[in-house]
Design a protein around this motif. Structure first.
Motif, PDB file in Angstrom:
ATOM      1  N   ARG A  62      48.664  14.009  53.489  1.00  0.00           N
ATOM      2  CA  ARG A  62      49.221  14.791  54.603  1.00  0.00           C
ATOM      3  C   ARG A  62      50.681  15.179  54.359  1.00  0.00           C
ATOM      4  N   TYR A  63      51.411  14.352  53.630  1.00  0.00           N
ATOM      5  CA  TYR A  63      52.782  14.681  53.233  1.00  0.00           C
ATOM      6  C   TYR A  63      52.774  15.970  52.406  1.00  0.00           C
ATOM      7  N   SER A  64      51.883  16.038  51.426  1.00  0.00           N
ATOM      8  CA  SER A  64      51.771  17.245  50.598  1.00  0.00           C
ATOM      9  C   SER A  64      51.342  18.453  51.423  1.00  0.00           C
ATOM     10  N   GLU A  65      50.371  18.251  52.278  1.00  0.00           N
ATOM     11  CA  GLU A  65      49.900  19.350  53.128  1.00  0.00           C
ATOM     12  C   GLU A  65      51.007  19.835  54.071  1.00  0.00           C
ATOM     13  N   LEU A  66      51.807  18.914  54.570  1.00  0.00           N
ATOM     14  CA  LEU A  66      52.941  19.277  55.426  1.00  0.00           C
ATOM     15  C   LEU A  66      53.896  20.182  54.659  1.00  0.00           C
ATOM     16  N   TYR A  67      54.215  19.799  53.455  1.00  0.00           N
ATOM     17  CA  TYR A  67      55.129  20.595  52.635  1.00  0.00           C
ATOM     18  C   TYR A  67      54.582  22.008  52.426  1.00  0.00           C
ATOM     19  N   TRP A  68      53.338  22.103  51.975  1.00  0.00           N
ATOM     20  CA  TRP A  68      52.778  23.422  51.681  1.00  0.00           C
ATOM     21  C   TRP A  68      52.569  24.246  52.950  1.00  0.00           C
ATOM     22  N   ALA A  69      52.274  23.600  54.043  1.00  0.00           N
ATOM     23  CA  ALA A  69      52.152  24.324  55.315  1.00  0.00           C
ATOM     24  C   ALA A  69      53.484  24.982  55.669  1.00  0.00           C
ATOM     25  N   ASN A  74      53.115  28.130  57.999  1.00  0.00           N
ATOM     26  CA  ASN A  74      51.954  27.875  58.851  1.00  0.00           C
ATOM     27  C   ASN A  74      52.321  26.678  59.727  1.00  0.00           C
ATOM     28  N   TRP A  75      53.101  26.934  60.749  1.00  0.00           N
ATOM     29  CA  TRP A  75      53.713  25.869  61.546  1.00  0.00           C
ATOM     30  C   TRP A  75      52.687  25.091  62.354  1.00  0.00           C
ATOM     31  N   GLY A  76      51.608  25.731  62.732  1.00  0.00           N
ATOM     32  CA  GLY A  76      50.540  25.007  63.436  1.00  0.00           C
ATOM     33  C   GLY A  76      49.906  23.951  62.540  1.00  0.00           C
ATOM     34  N   PRO A 154      56.229  17.739  46.389  1.00  0.00           N
ATOM     35  CA  PRO A 154      55.073  18.176  45.597  1.00  0.00           C
ATOM     36  C   PRO A 154      55.390  19.405  44.739  1.00  0.00           C
ATOM     37  N   LEU A 155      54.859  19.397  43.542  1.00  0.00           N
ATOM     38  CA  LEU A 155      55.035  20.531  42.636  1.00  0.00           C
ATOM     39  C   LEU A 155      53.799  21.425  42.599  1.00  0.00           C
ATOM     40  N   ASN A 156      52.641  20.821  42.827  1.00  0.00           N
ATOM     41  CA  ASN A 156      51.381  21.562  42.739  1.00  0.00           C
ATOM     42  C   ASN A 156      50.580  21.402  44.009  1.00  0.00           C
ATOM     43  N   ARG A 157      50.009  22.476  44.400  1.00  0.00           N
ATOM     44  CA  ARG A 157      49.141  22.478  45.582  1.00  0.00           C
ATOM     45  C   ARG A 157      47.736  22.097  45.140  1.00  0.00           C
ATOM     46  N   THR A 158      47.158  21.116  45.814  1.00  0.00           N
ATOM     47  CA  THR A 158      45.791  20.703  45.463  1.00  0.00           C
ATOM     48  C   THR A 158      44.780  21.082  46.533  1.00  0.00           C
ATOM     49  N   SER A 159      45.235  21.380  47.716  1.00  0.00           N
ATOM     50  CA  SER A 159      44.332  21.718  48.823  1.00  0.00           C
ATOM     51  C   SER A 159      43.982  23.204  48.791  1.00  0.00           C
ATOM     52  N   PRO A 160      42.771  23.534  49.205  1.00  0.00           N
ATOM     53  CA  PRO A 160      42.399  24.945  49.285  1.00  0.00           C
ATOM     54  C   PRO A 160      42.927  25.636  50.562  1.00  0.00           C
ATOM     55  N   VAL A 161      43.582  24.890  51.437  1.00  0.00           N
ATOM     56  CA  VAL A 161      44.069  25.462  52.695  1.00  0.00           C
ATOM     57  C   VAL A 161      45.215  26.423  52.407  1.00  0.00           C
ATOM     58  N   ARG A 162      45.080  27.648  52.866  1.00  0.00           N
ATOM     59  CA  ARG A 162      46.109  28.673  52.708  1.00  0.00           C
ATOM     60  C   ARG A 162      46.264  29.410  54.032  1.00  0.00           C
ATOM     61  N   PHE A 163      47.408  30.017  54.184  1.00  0.00           N
ATOM     62  CA  PHE A 163      47.687  30.768  55.423  1.00  0.00           C
ATOM     63  C   PHE A 163      47.901  32.211  55.085  1.00  0.00           C
TER      64      PHE A 163
END
Length: 163
Positions: A62-69, A74-76, A154-163
Motif C-alpha cells: 500500500r505504501y507503493s500504491e500510495l506513491y504511484w497514486a 489519483n487522490w481518491g 519506489p522506483l518501479n510500478r508493479t501494480s496494474p492500477v493506472r489513472f
C-alpha cells in the motif's frame, strides 16, 4: 442451602457439557483443514493470520500504491491506500501489541499528516510528506531493532492500477 446446591450442580452440568462439546469438536473449513478443539482451532486461525511481518507485506504494498497514486494525481486512490495502511497497522498491532510503542508516533502523527496531504491534492507537498513518511517507516524499524529493513521511495510500478 438447596439453592446453593442447585446452582453448583447446574454450574457443573454446564461446564461438563461444554467440556464434552470441546472434545467432540469436528473439523471445519474447506476439506476439513481446521480441526481440534475450539481453542486449538482459534490457535490455528491466529497462526494463519500471522504476526507483524504479514502486516508489513500489506503496508509495503500500500505504501507503493500510495506513491504511484499521488504521482498519477489519483487522490481518491491515494486516500484509499492511507485508509488501508491504517487498518492494516491497527490489525497488526492487535496481534502484536508489543510493537505499539514503536508505532505510536507513526499512527498518531505520521499517518494523519499524510491523510491531510492527500486531501490537499498537491503533488509537490505530497512528495515532501512522502519522504517524511519513508523516514518514519525506517525510524520505526530501527526502534524495533530491524534497521536492516530500509524503505526507499519506489522506483518501479508493479501494480496494474493506472489513472
Amino acid at each position: 442451602m438447596k439453592k446453593v446446591l442447585f446452582i453448583i450442580s447446574l454450574s457443573y452440568l454446564t461446564f461438563s457439557c461444554q467440556t464434552q462439546q470441546e472434545e467432540k469438536s469436528s473439523a471445519v473449513g474447506l476439506d476439513g483443514w481446521l480441526e481440534g478443539t475450539t481453542e486449538e482451532k482459534f490457535e490455528e486461525v491466529a497462526h494463519q493470520l500471522g504476526g507483524f511481518s504479514r502486516t508489513m507485506v500489506e503496508v509495503g504494498y500500500r505504501y507503493s500504491e500510495l506513491y504511484w497514486a499521488a504521482m498519477d494525481e489519483n487522490w481518491g486512490y491515494a486516500d484509499h491506500q492511507i485508509e488501508h495502511i491504517i487498518e492494516a497497522m491497527e490489525d497488526g498491532l492487535k496481534r502484536r501489541p508489543v510493537r505499539a510503542a514503536s508505532a505510536e508516533d507513526f499512527m498518531k502523527e505520521t499517518l494523519p499528516y499524510m491523510e491531510e496531504l492527500v486531501k490537499k491534492e498537491d503533488k509537490e507537498e505530497f512528495l515532501k510528506g512522502f519522504q517524511m513518511l519513508t523516514s518514519a517507516c525506517n525510524a520505526c524499524h530501527a526502534k524495533e531493532g530491524e534497521s536492516y529493513v530500509v524503505i526507499q521511495i519506489p522506483l518501479n510500478r508493479t501494480s496494474p492500477v493506472r489513472f
